[in-house]
Design an enzyme around this catalytic site. Sequence first.
Site, PDB file in Angstrom:
ATOM      1  CE  LYS A 113      -4.217  -2.114   1.601  1.00  0.00           C
ATOM      2  NZ  LYS A 113      -3.757  -3.527   1.681  1.00  0.00           N
TER       3      LYS A 113
HETATM    4  C1  LIG Z   1      -4.362  -4.575   1.082  1.00  0.00           C
HETATM    5  C2  LIG Z   1      -3.586  -5.827   0.952  1.00  0.00           C
HETATM    6  C3  LIG Z   1      -3.952  -6.845   0.050  1.00  0.00           C
HETATM    7  C4  LIG Z   1      -5.201  -6.766  -0.802  1.00  0.00           C
HETATM    8  O1  LIG Z   1      -5.090  -5.799  -1.809  1.00  0.00           O
HETATM    9  P1  LIG Z   1      -6.417  -5.273  -2.570  1.00  0.00           P
HETATM   10  O2  LIG Z   1      -5.954  -4.131  -3.364  1.00  0.00           O
HETATM   11  O3  LIG Z   1      -7.392  -4.888  -1.487  1.00  0.00           O
HETATM   12  O4  LIG Z   1      -6.915  -6.415  -3.388  1.00  0.00           O
HETATM   13  C5  LIG Z   1      -3.145  -7.961  -0.057  1.00  0.00           C
HETATM   14  N1  LIG Z   1      -2.045  -8.111   0.713  1.00  0.00           N
HETATM   15  C6  LIG Z   1      -1.658  -7.166   1.598  1.00  0.00           C
HETATM   16  C7  LIG Z   1      -0.461  -7.402   2.429  1.00  0.00           C
HETATM   17  C8  LIG Z   1      -2.413  -5.995   1.756  1.00  0.00           C
HETATM   18  O5  LIG Z   1      -2.029  -5.066   2.642  1.00  0.00           O
END
Ligand SMILES: *Cc1c(COP(=O)(O)O)cnc(C)c1O
Length: 469
Positions: A113
Site C-alpha cells: 500500500k
Molecule cells: C491490502 C492488501 C492486500 C489486498 O489488496 P487489494 O488491493 O485490497 O486487493 C493484499 N495483501 C496485503 C499485504 C495488503 O495489505
Amino acid sequence: MLYLSTRGHPDRKHFCQILLEGLAPDGGLYLPESYPQVDAAMLAKWRGLPYADLAFEILSLYIDDIPDSDLLAICRKTYTEEVFGTKAIVPLKKLEEGVYLEALSNGPTLAFKDMAMQLLGNLFEYELGRRGEELNILGATSGDTGSAAEYAMRGKQGVRVFMTSPNGRMSPFQQAQMFSLQDANIHNLAVEGVFDDCQDIVKAVSNDLEFKRKYRIGTVNSINWARLVAQVVYYFAGYFQATRANDEKVSFAVPSGNFGNICAGHVARMMGLPVTQLVAATNENDVLDEFFRTGIYRVRGSADTYETSSPSMDISKASNFERFVFDLLGRDGARVRQLFGEELGTKGRFDLSADIERARSQFGFASGRSTHADRLATIKDTFQRFGTMIDTHTADGLKVAREHRRAGETMIVLETALPIKFAATIVEALGREPDRPAKFAGIEQLPKRVTVLPADVARVKQFIATHCA
Ligand SMILES: *Cc1c(COP(=O)(O)O)cnc(C)c1O
C-alpha cells in the site's frame, strides 16, 4: 483525460477534481473515459527508465491538470531509494523457472500500500497547497491501510489524519508502527470494539454532511483513483524486469482483497501491456474466486467473513470490483447501477454467468483460493527450497500462481507484505521468528501516541473537532 462514474452519471471531471473525492455523486467509482494506449515505441522508450520517470510517463497520460514539470518532481520525490530501499524500487526475484516475486513491500510500512499511498501524500500536499485548503482524513484500519496512510501523510502541510483501529486487535508490530509516530498531524484513535465498529463510525461521520463540510473530512480508501493509477506503474516495471523484449508476454498473480491491486493490473493490460493472465488469489474469504469460477458475485455477511492469517484479504465484498464489471459489461453504466445498486441492495448477489467466459478469454482473468494450511505449506516450502521468507498474503499468491502457470509461461507473483508484519504465522510455519529490517529494531518499545475511545460516533466527532483548530 476526463473521468466518468461507473454508474452512468453525466458529469465528467479532471484528475485533481476527483483526487480528494471518494465515490462519484451517484455512488459509482471513477474511471477514465478511455484507457490510453501504449504502442511499441512507447514500451521501447519506457524499458530503460528509472522507476520515478516511468511513473511520470504513465501518470501523465492520466493527469492533464498538473503541469508536467510539477508531476515529474512529485514522482521523483516519491519513488526514491531512500524510501523504498533499492534503486529498482520494485526489484524482481526469481524463485524457479518461470516464477518470479516482485517486491512491492520495501516502503516505510512494509506493505504494497505504500507504493500508492506515498504518491497520494505528495499529490494531496501539492493540490491542497495550490487551493489553499486543508483536509482531515478519517479512516478505519485493521492494519496495513492505516499505517500506510499515516506514513504517507506525516508532516504534510494541510493534512491531518484521524485513524481509527480496533483497540488491541492489530498485531503488536502493526500497533507499534502506527502508535510510535509522534507527528502532530497524525492522530491514532483506538476504538473499544472491532474493525466493523470503526468502519461504522467512519461511515456515520461521513454521512453527517454538515460535519463533513465544516471539518473538511476526506478519506484515502482503496477506491481512490489516484491510488489505483499509481499501482499501474509496477505492472510495467515488473514486465520490463522479467522480459528482454517487448514482444514477450507475462502473467501476474495477485493476492487480492478489495480488488484494488489486481484492478491496476487490469488497467495496465487494457493499456496494451503484454499480459496473458491476471490471476486473483483469495484466502478463505473467496468472494472473488467464486465470481471468477461461476460468474456469481455474492457479498458475505459478517458471520461468513473469516478472520484468517492473511488478514489484509479478509473482505466481505470487494470495493473496487465494480470497476472491472463496468468494463466487462461494455461500460454500460445503467446496468452497473442496477447490479451494484438494486440487486446487491436487495439480494446481496448478482449473476453474470453469461459473461464470465469473456472475463477469462477477453480480459485474462483467472482465480484460485488458498487456506491457512496452504499458507503454512507454501511459506515452509519457499524457505526450504529457496531460502526466501515470504509473508502469508504472498504465500496465497504463490500457491494460486502455481496452479495456473502454463508450461513456458512467465508468472510474476506480487509480494504484498514482508513476513515481519505477520510474525505469529511465520513462527507457526517455520518455527523461528521472521527477519526484521534493521530500521524496525525495537519499535515495540518506543513511546506510543494513541487515544483510546469508546465505539461512539459523538466522541470521535468531538475528538476531531477539538484537534482541528
Ligand atoms: C491490502 C492488501 C492486500 C489486498 O489488496 P487489494 O488491493 O485490497 O486487493 C493484499 N495483501 C496485503 C499485504 C495488503 O495489505
